[in-house]
Each structure stands twice: as C-alpha cells, then as structure tokens.
Design a protein around this motif. Sequence first.
Motif, PDB file in Angstrom:
ATOM      1  N   ALA A  47       0.841  -1.200   0.000  1.00 20.34           N
ATOM      2  CA  ALA A  47       0.000   0.000   0.000  1.00 20.34           C
ATOM      3  C   ALA A  47       0.872   1.244   0.000  1.00 20.34           C
ATOM      4  O   ALA A  47       1.944   1.257   0.617  1.00 20.34           O
ATOM      5  CB  ALA A  47      -0.917   0.010   1.217  1.00 20.34           C
ATOM      6  N   PRO A  48       0.460   2.293  -0.685  1.00 25.88           N
ATOM      7  CA  PRO A  48       1.226   3.557  -0.633  1.00 25.88           C
ATOM      8  C   PRO A  48       1.153   4.175   0.762  1.00 25.88           C
ATOM      9  O   PRO A  48       0.223   3.920   1.534  1.00 25.88           O
ATOM     10  CB  PRO A  48       0.543   4.429  -1.686  1.00 25.88           C
ATOM     11  CG  PRO A  48      -0.840   3.876  -1.808  1.00 25.88           C
ATOM     12  CD  PRO A  48      -0.738   2.408  -1.544  1.00 25.88           C
ATOM     13  N   TRP A  49       2.129   4.996   1.063  1.00 24.91           N
ATOM     14  CA  TRP A  49       2.213   5.629   2.383  1.00 24.91           C
ATOM     15  C   TRP A  49       1.784   7.092   2.278  1.00 24.91           C
ATOM     16  O   TRP A  49       1.973   7.737   1.242  1.00 24.91           O
ATOM     17  CB  TRP A  49       3.629   5.525   2.937  1.00 24.91           C
ATOM     18  CG  TRP A  49       3.994   4.119   3.330  1.00 24.91           C
ATOM     19  CD1 TRP A  49       4.121   3.039   2.493  1.00 24.91           C
ATOM     20  CD2 TRP A  49       4.278   3.639   4.640  1.00 24.91           C
ATOM     21  NE1 TRP A  49       4.461   1.912   3.202  1.00 24.91           N
ATOM     22  CE2 TRP A  49       4.565   2.247   4.531  1.00 24.91           C
ATOM     23  CE3 TRP A  49       4.311   4.225   5.892  1.00 24.91           C
ATOM     24  CZ2 TRP A  49       4.892   1.462   5.627  1.00 24.91           C
ATOM     25  CZ3 TRP A  49       4.640   3.440   6.992  1.00 24.91           C
ATOM     26  CH2 TRP A  49       4.913   2.079   6.864  1.00 24.91           C
ATOM     27  N   LYS A  50       1.243   7.601   3.367  1.00 18.23           N
ATOM     28  CA  LYS A  50       0.776   8.981   3.390  1.00 18.23           C
ATOM     29  C   LYS A  50       1.155   9.619   4.730  1.00 18.23           C
ATOM     30  O   LYS A  50       1.446   8.933   5.719  1.00 18.23           O
ATOM     31  CB  LYS A  50      -0.734   9.052   3.186  1.00 18.23           C
ATOM     32  CG  LYS A  50      -1.538   8.404   4.301  1.00 18.23           C
ATOM     33  CD  LYS A  50      -3.037   8.525   4.036  1.00 18.23           C
ATOM     34  CE  LYS A  50      -3.855   7.925   5.181  1.00 18.23           C
ATOM     35  NZ  LYS A  50      -5.304   8.062   4.935  1.00 18.23           N
ATOM     36  N   LEU A  51       1.142  10.955   4.745  1.00 16.51           N
ATOM     37  CA  LEU A  51       1.510  11.703   5.936  1.00 16.51           C
ATOM     38  C   LEU A  51       0.417  11.587   6.992  1.00 16.51           C
ATOM     39  O   LEU A  51      -0.773  11.776   6.701  1.00 16.51           O
ATOM     40  CB  LEU A  51       1.752  13.167   5.579  1.00 16.51           C
ATOM     41  CG  LEU A  51       2.216  14.088   6.713  1.00 16.51           C
ATOM     42  CD1 LEU A  51       3.557  13.645   7.259  1.00 16.51           C
ATOM     43  CD2 LEU A  51       2.302  15.534   6.209  1.00 16.51           C
ATOM     44  N   MET A  52       0.832  11.300   8.212  1.00 19.09           N
ATOM     45  CA  MET A  52      -0.115  11.121   9.309  1.00 19.09           C
ATOM     46  C   MET A  52      -0.061  12.284  10.301  1.00 19.09           C
ATOM     47  O   MET A  52      -1.093  12.780  10.754  1.00 19.09           O
ATOM     48  CB  MET A  52       0.181   9.801  10.027  1.00 19.09           C
ATOM     49  CG  MET A  52      -0.566   9.573  11.309  1.00 19.09           C
ATOM     50  SD  MET A  52      -0.011   8.063  12.139  1.00 19.09           S
ATOM     51  CE  MET A  52      -0.853   8.232  13.708  1.00 19.09           C
ATOM     52  N   ARG A  53       1.160  12.748  10.646  1.00 13.57           N
ATOM     53  CA  ARG A  53       1.280  13.774  11.682  1.00 13.57           C
ATOM     54  C   ARG A  53       2.581  14.551  11.475  1.00 13.57           C
ATOM     55  O   ARG A  53       3.590  13.979  11.050  1.00 13.57           O
ATOM     56  CB  ARG A  53       1.253  13.137  13.071  1.00 13.57           C
ATOM     57  CG  ARG A  53       1.364  14.134  14.227  1.00 13.57           C
ATOM     58  CD  ARG A  53       1.291  13.432  15.570  1.00 13.57           C
ATOM     59  NE  ARG A  53      -0.048  12.870  15.800  1.00 13.57           N
ATOM     60  CZ  ARG A  53      -0.291  11.579  15.947  1.00 13.57           C
ATOM     61  NH1 ARG A  53       0.710  10.703  15.890  1.00 13.57           N
ATOM     62  NH2 ARG A  53      -1.513  11.139  16.172  1.00 13.57           N
TER      63      ARG A  53
ATOM     64  N   ASN B  88      -7.087   2.839   2.778  1.00 11.85           N
ATOM     65  CA  ASN B  88      -8.115   2.723   1.739  1.00 11.85           C
ATOM     66  C   ASN B  88      -7.567   2.178   0.422  1.00 11.85           C
ATOM     67  O   ASN B  88      -8.341   1.955  -0.506  1.00 11.85           O
ATOM     68  CB  ASN B  88      -8.769   4.081   1.485  1.00 11.85           C
ATOM     69  CG  ASN B  88      -9.476   4.619   2.720  1.00 11.85           C
ATOM     70  OD1 ASN B  88     -10.076   3.859   3.477  1.00 11.85           O
ATOM     71  ND2 ASN B  88      -9.388   5.929   2.925  1.00 11.85           N
ATOM     72  N   ALA B  89      -6.259   1.989   0.332  1.00  8.67           N
ATOM     73  CA  ALA B  89      -5.659   1.525  -0.923  1.00  8.67           C
ATOM     74  C   ALA B  89      -5.855   0.023  -1.074  1.00  8.67           C
ATOM     75  O   ALA B  89      -5.783  -0.735  -0.101  1.00  8.67           O
ATOM     76  CB  ALA B  89      -4.181   1.872  -0.959  1.00  8.67           C
ATOM     77  N   THR B  90      -6.107  -0.423  -2.291  1.00  8.48           N
ATOM     78  CA  THR B  90      -6.265  -1.835  -2.627  1.00  8.48           C
ATOM     79  C   THR B  90      -5.447  -2.129  -3.883  1.00  8.48           C
ATOM     80  O   THR B  90      -5.058  -1.203  -4.611  1.00  8.48           O
ATOM     81  CB  THR B  90      -7.735  -2.185  -2.879  1.00  8.48           C
ATOM     82  OG1 THR B  90      -8.215  -1.426  -4.008  1.00  8.48           O
ATOM     83  CG2 THR B  90      -8.589  -1.869  -1.652  1.00  8.48           C
ATOM     84  N   PRO B  91      -5.196  -3.407  -4.179  1.00  7.49           N
ATOM     85  CA  PRO B  91      -4.486  -3.716  -5.436  1.00  7.49           C
ATOM     86  C   PRO B  91      -5.229  -3.250  -6.679  1.00  7.49           C
ATOM     87  O   PRO B  91      -4.618  -3.086  -7.741  1.00  7.49           O
ATOM     88  CB  PRO B  91      -4.368  -5.251  -5.393  1.00  7.49           C
ATOM     89  CG  PRO B  91      -4.439  -5.601  -3.949  1.00  7.49           C
ATOM     90  CD  PRO B  91      -5.358  -4.592  -3.334  1.00  7.49           C
ATOM     91  N   GLN B  92      -6.539  -3.028  -6.584  1.00 12.68           N
ATOM     92  CA  GLN B  92      -7.295  -2.539  -7.742  1.00 12.68           C
ATOM     93  C   GLN B  92      -7.127  -1.027  -7.912  1.00 12.68           C
ATOM     94  O   GLN B  92      -7.001  -0.529  -9.031  1.00 12.68           O
ATOM     95  CB  GLN B  92      -8.784  -2.893  -7.596  1.00 12.68           C
ATOM     96  CG  GLN B  92      -9.083  -4.368  -7.767  1.00 12.68           C
ATOM     97  CD  GLN B  92      -8.650  -5.204  -6.589  1.00 12.68           C
ATOM     98  OE1 GLN B  92      -8.654  -4.706  -5.444  1.00 12.68           O
ATOM     99  NE2 GLN B  92      -8.291  -6.462  -6.831  1.00 12.68           N
ATOM    100  N   THR B  93      -7.143  -0.287  -6.802  1.00 16.27           N
ATOM    101  CA  THR B  93      -7.004   1.168  -6.910  1.00 16.27           C
ATOM    102  C   THR B  93      -5.553   1.593  -7.135  1.00 16.27           C
ATOM    103  O   THR B  93      -5.309   2.633  -7.745  1.00 16.27           O
ATOM    104  CB  THR B  93      -7.526   1.837  -5.631  1.00 16.27           C
ATOM    105  OG1 THR B  93      -6.784   1.339  -4.504  1.00 16.27           O
ATOM    106  CG2 THR B  93      -9.000   1.534  -5.432  1.00 16.27           C
ATOM    107  N   HIS B  94      -4.601   0.812  -6.642  1.00 24.49           N
ATOM    108  CA  HIS B  94      -3.188   1.116  -6.833  1.00 24.49           C
ATOM    109  C   HIS B  94      -2.476  -0.141  -7.319  1.00 24.49           C
ATOM    110  O   HIS B  94      -1.783  -0.828  -6.550  1.00 24.49           O
ATOM    111  CB  HIS B  94      -2.558   1.607  -5.520  1.00 24.49           C
ATOM    112  CG  HIS B  94      -3.115   2.899  -5.019  1.00 24.49           C
ATOM    113  ND1 HIS B  94      -4.318   2.984  -4.348  1.00 24.49           N
ATOM    114  CD2 HIS B  94      -2.625   4.178  -5.088  1.00 24.49           C
ATOM    115  CE1 HIS B  94      -4.553   4.243  -4.030  1.00 24.49           C
ATOM    116  NE2 HIS B  94      -3.550   4.981  -4.457  1.00 24.49           N
ATOM    117  N   PRO B  95      -2.653  -0.502  -8.597  1.00 22.50           N
ATOM    118  CA  PRO B  95      -2.020  -1.722  -9.109  1.00 22.50           C
ATOM    119  C   PRO B  95      -0.501  -1.576  -9.191  1.00 22.50           C
ATOM    120  O   PRO B  95       0.042  -0.467  -9.201  1.00 22.50           O
ATOM    121  CB  PRO B  95      -2.645  -1.890 -10.493  1.00 22.50           C
ATOM    122  CG  PRO B  95      -3.027  -0.504 -10.899  1.00 22.50           C
ATOM    123  CD  PRO B  95      -3.429   0.205  -9.628  1.00 22.50           C
TER     124      PRO B  95
END
Length: 494
Positions: free
Chosen positions: A171-177, A473-480
């Motif tokens: 899964a891709p990573w995103k900023l949390m804090r 919220n990332a899945t192999p379908q949304t982020h292949p």
Amino acid sequence: MPSTTEEQGPHPAGPIAVLSVEEQVLLNTKRTYEMFAANHGARLHELEGPRKLKVGIKTRDEYDVVKDLPPPTAPAAALAKKEPASKANKPLVPTMAQAEDAEAKAHLKAQAVSKVHQDTQAAEAGGEETARGKATGGMQIALYKPKGASQALTVRAGRGGPMMPKPDWHAPWKLMRVISGHLGWVRCVCVEPGNEWFVTGAGDRTLKVWDLASGELKLTLTGHISPVRGIAISDRHPYMFTVGEDKLVKCWDLETNKVIKHYHGHLSGVYCCSLHPTLDVLCTGGRDSAVRVWDIRGKQQIYCLSGHKDTIGSLCTQPTDPQIISGSHDSTIKLWDLAAGKAYTTLTHHKKSVRSVALHPSKYLFASASADNIKQWKCPEGSFMKNVDCPRAIINTIAVNHDDVFVAGQDNGNMQFFDWKTGHNFHTEKTIVQPGSLESEAGIYAMTFDKTGTRLITCEADKTIKIWKEDENATPQTHPVNWKAAAPGTEKRW
C-alpha cells in the motif's frame, strides 16, 4: 694541541637575509605559480602500461565467464541440406560419421534431460511447484506457488535464464502527523523497545522525548554543547546513549533522566552509534575515521577499529558475523570481526560516500545507500546481490521493515518506497516543508520504523518530525503494481 672546536667564519656568500613569514609565503606562492600556472589546463599524460592493465582487467571481468564455450550445434536447416534428395539412395547400414553424429546427439539429449531433472528437484526442495507455459517472444511465463503463500507470477528471461519474480503489492504511504518543537535541524531518531515513545536529537543541542501515539512532547534533555547526531536505546538496561559533534558519548539513566557516564576517546565529532543486541557493547564512529567499541558496564574502550580513510557516517550491529558493519565517506563498507578486532572484508563497489547502512529485520541481509545507487548485500561474507536504482540524489538515510518495505530518504525531500525482494519503486512521496521554511530545507536526515513496522518517523531539515503510515483505503485494484520486467542483460552489475 689543536682545538676540538673551530670558530665558524663568515658565510662565503655574505650575510644571510632573514625573511619574515609574509615574505616567505609570497616567495612560495610565486614559485608555485611559476611551476603550475603555465600548464594548468594541460591534460595529464596517460602511461601505456597502466592503460593496458586497466583495459585487460575490464575485459577479463566482462568476458572471462564466456571465454571457453562449447562449439555451437548445427542448425536444423543446415542438417536438412545435408540429407540426400532421394531416400532410395540412402544406405541401409549407417556410415561411421553418421553413427558418431547420432551418438553425439544422444549424449546431448541425455545431458538436457538430466539438467531438467536437476532443476525440478531443486524447485521441489525449495518448496516451489513450477509449471512451464508457452514461450512467447523469447520469454517464458511460469507459475510457482511457495508454501503458505498465494500463487505468484514470475517471468523467465530467455531459455534457462534467471527468474525475475513479480514484486509484492504494498500500500502507498501517506503523511499522518507533523510534530514541531526543535529549534534546529533534526538529525537522529530512535524508538524505545516498548514502542511507547521515541527520542529525537537536533542541531539545537537538545534531546526531546515524544509520545508515539499522540505526538505530544514528554521531556526535553540538555547536556550536549553541539548538535546531537546519534541515539541508541538499550533493550536490556534502562540506559540511553547519545553522541554529538562535541566529541561526547553520553550514557543517560532513563530512571532519573540524568547523565551517569561519559566515554572519552574520540578526536572529533561523533556521527553515529549502535548498541550490540546481545553483548554489553556500544559502537561509535565519526570524523576521526575510527570505530570505537566501548564496554557499557564501565568506561573502558575495548577496541579502536581503524582502517577507514574518511568520516564514518553509519554503523550497524547484529548478533552474528559480521557483528559490526560500518559505512564511510571514503566510499567503502567494512565488515568487522569483533572477536579478532579487525576487518575481514572491505566492500568497494560504491563510487560515492556511503551515508547509511541498514540491516533487514528478519533476513540475513543488509543494504547500503550512496549517491550513485542503493546496493543489497548478503551476510556474512558481504556478497553483492543487486542494485536498487533510484533518482540521482544524495541519500542520507534508509530503513526497512518486516513487510519488505524499503525506504530511502534523500536530501531533496523525496522519499522512495521500494519492494525489498525486487527493488521495484512502488511509491514516491515528496515531503512538504512547514510554513516559514525555505524550499531547500526539505532534506530528510534520518528515518526509522517503529517496532511494529506500521509507522515511519522522519527527521527533516525544516526542524519538524513527520510520522507516515500506510493508506488504509488503498487496494491492489485502486493502486495496481506498475511493473515491467527488465530486459536480460540490462541490469547493472555493480
């Protein structure tokens, strides 16, 4: 009787003029200019002997493995032309040449069958069930199913070529804090073994303890008189060790939050430290190009491991050989034998300064980062495995977790996320500086995963600490996985 000492007369050339320091500097500058300024832009003369030696070494390195190859077999078209036009004239008894040709073909076929059986047995021993597909365009599609894993797709590059597995989905990573509080560049970070809080050190000469869950400041420790560059927290003792550019190595008692020991011996700034996981030993390295090994039960220095020719930028320790791995700005990596007190392997593959070294938490591997690329190595002998290509920039720090997520933090603020197994760059994140900072202050100086591997903590040049997490919220379908197998022969060897 003649005297044993003779009076020295005047100098034959007259009195000697005593020049001042300024006059001597000007005279030396004039001589240097006369010697080198005339041919400053001239190209150095290359000797024929060393040039031939260099070309010979490169040629042997590239082509030695294919120097002695078996003779190629005759193609089917050429064999068809040799057959007689009329089968009526074909003799009933084969000639001696035909018999030898048939015997050679049978021998080659037996070798091929034996090789297939060996490959099948090796695949079964490794827990893989391989089924060959149809060859398309020189590539073969193969399916294998490791024990306890889902079915994965691999691509075989050419007949008999190496297997190139498809990277696992991450899964891709995103900023949390974003955490602010330091007044200088944040240079180091360490998570405590209980995974409840972490400590950061910065250019404002302070250490700050933060709550990992909420990000709140719990404590500020002062004592260093220069920027803090390294932190190590013991998982067997209530001790924390810090190093800085003030040549100091401090031992903090976490029960009283005070310094209880100093380790003296470094001749210049100390840039990194690491605690041995099973021994009561602390390793430090810095600008004096030496790895110093300390007994944390006292104040004694056990070893001064010398051999590097420039600043030591990173250290790693592990229970098995090599127990100490050091990366230096002289572009080398040394694997140290702690029992013998000396290096048993020096890796010279990098062309730029090695600024970070990271151990894989579950595999017997480690990685090193430089401005040229990232390389993966196999312990204990330090065998080169592969390159991990990333955009050219200064890589200050790398980190890897148990899920084979491999991250590199660069001086321009980019974070490259890779799959450890294949080196595939599945995600790139650009850090954003806090308001009031310059765009050039987007550098990432240090990073580490927490003990669960689900949070990534980065220390940055805009005086902030950022915590990252996976996108739930990332899945192999949304982020292949956007991956393409490299053509055979295009991979870099070094």
